[in-house]
Design a protein around this motif. Sequence first.
Motif, PDB file in Angstrom:
ATOM      1  N   CYS A 123      -0.703   8.624 -63.865  1.00 25.22           N
ATOM      2  CA  CYS A 123      -1.057   9.984 -63.446  1.00 25.22           C
ATOM      3  C   CYS A 123       0.119  10.540 -62.655  1.00 25.22           C
ATOM      4  N   HIS A 124       0.534  11.756 -62.994  1.00 22.77           N
ATOM      5  CA  HIS A 124       1.645  12.418 -62.300  1.00 22.77           C
ATOM      6  C   HIS A 124       1.134  13.759 -61.788  1.00 22.77           C
ATOM      7  N   ILE A 125       1.350  14.008 -60.516  1.00 20.10           N
ATOM      8  CA  ILE A 125       0.952  15.284 -59.926  1.00 20.10           C
ATOM      9  C   ILE A 125       2.198  15.928 -59.345  1.00 20.10           C
ATOM     10  N   CYS A 126       2.491  17.134 -59.817  1.00 15.05           N
ATOM     11  CA  CYS A 126       3.635  17.890 -59.326  1.00 15.05           C
ATOM     12  C   CYS A 126       3.115  19.157 -58.665  1.00 15.05           C
ATOM     13  N   MET A 127       3.623  19.437 -57.479  1.00 18.21           N
ATOM     14  CA  MET A 127       3.191  20.611 -56.733  1.00 18.21           C
ATOM     15  C   MET A 127       4.408  21.399 -56.263  1.00 18.21           C
ATOM     16  N   LYS A 128       4.214  22.720 -56.213  1.00 16.28           N
ATOM     17  CA  LYS A 128       5.264  23.623 -55.724  1.00 16.28           C
ATOM     18  C   LYS A 128       4.689  24.421 -54.565  1.00 16.28           C
ATOM     19  N   ARG A 129       5.475  24.512 -53.526  1.00 13.90           N
ATOM     20  CA  ARG A 129       5.043  25.290 -52.363  1.00 13.90           C
ATOM     21  C   ARG A 129       5.067  26.769 -52.713  1.00 13.90           C
ATOM     22  N   ASN A 130       3.953  27.430 -52.437  1.00 13.33           N
ATOM     23  CA  ASN A 130       3.824  28.864 -52.661  1.00 13.33           C
ATOM     24  C   ASN A 130       4.238  29.560 -51.367  1.00 13.33           C
ATOM     25  N   ASP A 131       5.389  30.215 -51.390  1.00 11.88           N
ATOM     26  CA  ASP A 131       5.918  30.841 -50.178  1.00 11.88           C
ATOM     27  C   ASP A 131       5.048  31.989 -49.681  1.00 11.88           C
ATOM     28  N   GLU A 132       4.304  32.615 -50.581  1.00 13.21           N
ATOM     29  CA  GLU A 132       3.450  33.741 -50.182  1.00 13.21           C
ATOM     30  C   GLU A 132       2.211  33.270 -49.443  1.00 13.21           C
ATOM     31  N   THR A 133       1.583  32.184 -49.941  1.00  6.46           N
ATOM     32  CA  THR A 133       0.337  31.717 -49.335  1.00  6.46           C
ATOM     33  C   THR A 133       0.536  30.578 -48.346  1.00  6.46           C
ATOM     34  N   GLY A 134       1.663  29.868 -48.478  1.00  3.61           N
ATOM     35  CA  GLY A 134       1.893  28.705 -47.636  1.00  3.61           C
ATOM     36  C   GLY A 134       1.202  27.451 -48.145  1.00  3.61           C
ATOM     37  N   PHE A 135       0.496  27.563 -49.269  1.00  6.71           N
ATOM     38  CA  PHE A 135      -0.208  26.423 -49.853  1.00  6.71           C
ATOM     39  C   PHE A 135       0.626  25.809 -50.972  1.00  6.71           C
ATOM     40  N   TRP A 136       0.168  24.672 -51.456  1.00  7.52           N
ATOM     41  CA  TRP A 136       0.820  23.981 -52.565  1.00  7.52           C
ATOM     42  C   TRP A 136       0.056  24.243 -53.846  1.00  7.52           C
ATOM     43  N   ASP A 137       0.755  24.712 -54.883  1.00  6.79           N
ATOM     44  CA  ASP A 137       0.158  24.958 -56.193  1.00  6.79           C
ATOM     45  C   ASP A 137       0.464  23.782 -57.110  1.00  6.79           C
ATOM     46  N   CYS A 138      -0.563  23.290 -57.811  1.00  6.26           N
ATOM     47  CA  CYS A 138      -0.353  22.226 -58.797  1.00  6.26           C
ATOM     48  C   CYS A 138       0.279  22.827 -60.045  1.00  6.26           C
ATOM     49  N   LEU A 139       1.288  22.174 -60.564  1.00  7.90           N
ATOM     50  CA  LEU A 139       1.935  22.609 -61.800  1.00  7.90           C
ATOM     51  C   LEU A 139       1.339  21.840 -62.969  1.00  7.90           C
ATOM     52  N   ASP A 140       1.349  22.448 -64.140  1.00 11.37           N
ATOM     53  CA  ASP A 140       0.781  21.811 -65.332  1.00 11.37           C
ATOM     54  C   ASP A 140       1.630  20.659 -65.845  1.00 11.37           C
ATOM     55  N   GLU A 141       2.933  20.696 -65.522  1.00 11.50           N
ATOM     56  CA  GLU A 141       3.826  19.635 -65.982  1.00 11.50           C
ATOM     57  C   GLU A 141       4.994  19.489 -65.015  1.00 11.50           C
ATOM     58  N   ILE A 142       5.732  18.416 -65.182  1.00 16.77           N
ATOM     59  CA  ILE A 142       6.943  18.209 -64.391  1.00 16.77           C
ATOM     60  C   ILE A 142       7.974  19.199 -64.919  1.00 16.77           C
ATOM     61  N   PRO A 143       8.520  20.071 -64.055  1.00 15.58           N
ATOM     62  CA  PRO A 143       9.474  21.070 -64.561  1.00 15.58           C
ATOM     63  C   PRO A 143      10.798  20.446 -64.990  1.00 15.58           C
ATOM     64  N   GLU A 144      11.440  21.101 -65.927  1.00 12.82           N
ATOM     65  CA  GLU A 144      12.819  20.764 -66.273  1.00 12.82           C
ATOM     66  C   GLU A 144      13.669  21.066 -65.033  1.00 12.82           C
ATOM     67  N   TYR A 145      14.768  20.349 -64.882  1.00 17.10           N
ATOM     68  CA  TYR A 145      15.642  20.607 -63.747  1.00 17.10           C
ATOM     69  C   TYR A 145      16.124  22.057 -63.752  1.00 17.10           C
ATOM     70  N   SER A 146      16.444  22.585 -64.912  1.00 13.90           N
ATOM     71  CA  SER A 146      16.950  23.961 -65.023  1.00 13.90           C
ATOM     72  C   SER A 146      15.931  24.990 -64.507  1.00 13.90           C
ATOM     73  N   ASP A 147      14.646  24.629 -64.519  1.00 16.06           N
ATOM     74  CA  ASP A 147      13.615  25.546 -64.031  1.00 16.06           C
ATOM     75  C   ASP A 147      13.454  25.513 -62.518  1.00 16.06           C
ATOM     76  N   ILE A 148      13.965  24.483 -61.852  1.00 14.77           N
ATOM     77  CA  ILE A 148      13.830  24.417 -60.395  1.00 14.77           C
ATOM     78  C   ILE A 148      15.168  24.634 -59.694  1.00 14.77           C
ATOM     79  N   ASP A 149      16.223  24.710 -60.452  1.00  9.46           N
ATOM     80  CA  ASP A 149      17.563  24.838 -59.879  1.00  9.46           C
ATOM     81  C   ASP A 149      17.882  26.307 -59.598  1.00  9.46           C
TER      82      ASP A 149
END
Length: 150
Positions: A123-149
């Motif tokens: 099981c893999h859980i990836c989360m991204k911090r939502n700067d607007e809400t301050g909460f963590w959003d679960c992502l549907d998949e592990i992002p490509e590096y190019s999508d987080i860079d």
Amino acid sequence: MNLPPYDKMKVRQDKNGNIQVFDMLRRRYIRLTPEEMVRQCFVNYLVNYRGYPQALMGNEVQLTVGEKKLRCDSVLYDMEGKPKMIIEYKSPEVSITEKVLHQVLSYNAILRVPYIIMSNGLCHICMKRNDETGFWDCLDEIPEYSDIDG
């Protein structure tokens, strides 16, 4: 495991009969435990399947909080050396629970990264911090590096 095969994994037996695996990030052999197997397969996945630069990743990254020493399983950095992602691994028999999330968030209190991943190899859980809400959003998949860079 729920990861692509790691066909080029280098393993050996040490003089005491322990199985070791070559850690591509630390560039040395490490004792192969179930958690270490997850780490090695996951790093292989990030580097060889999701485009993460090996040179920008570190394993067993030590953090210091006062007198207390903590250790992140893996950290991804940006080109300026700023932490961008914390990755926490567990053995396949260990569930990814709220306790694991709190462990990663305690590391993030120091590093302040926008992404966290928790994996037990199944099981893999990836989360991204939502700067607007301050909460963590679960992502549907592990992002490509190019999508987080960015």
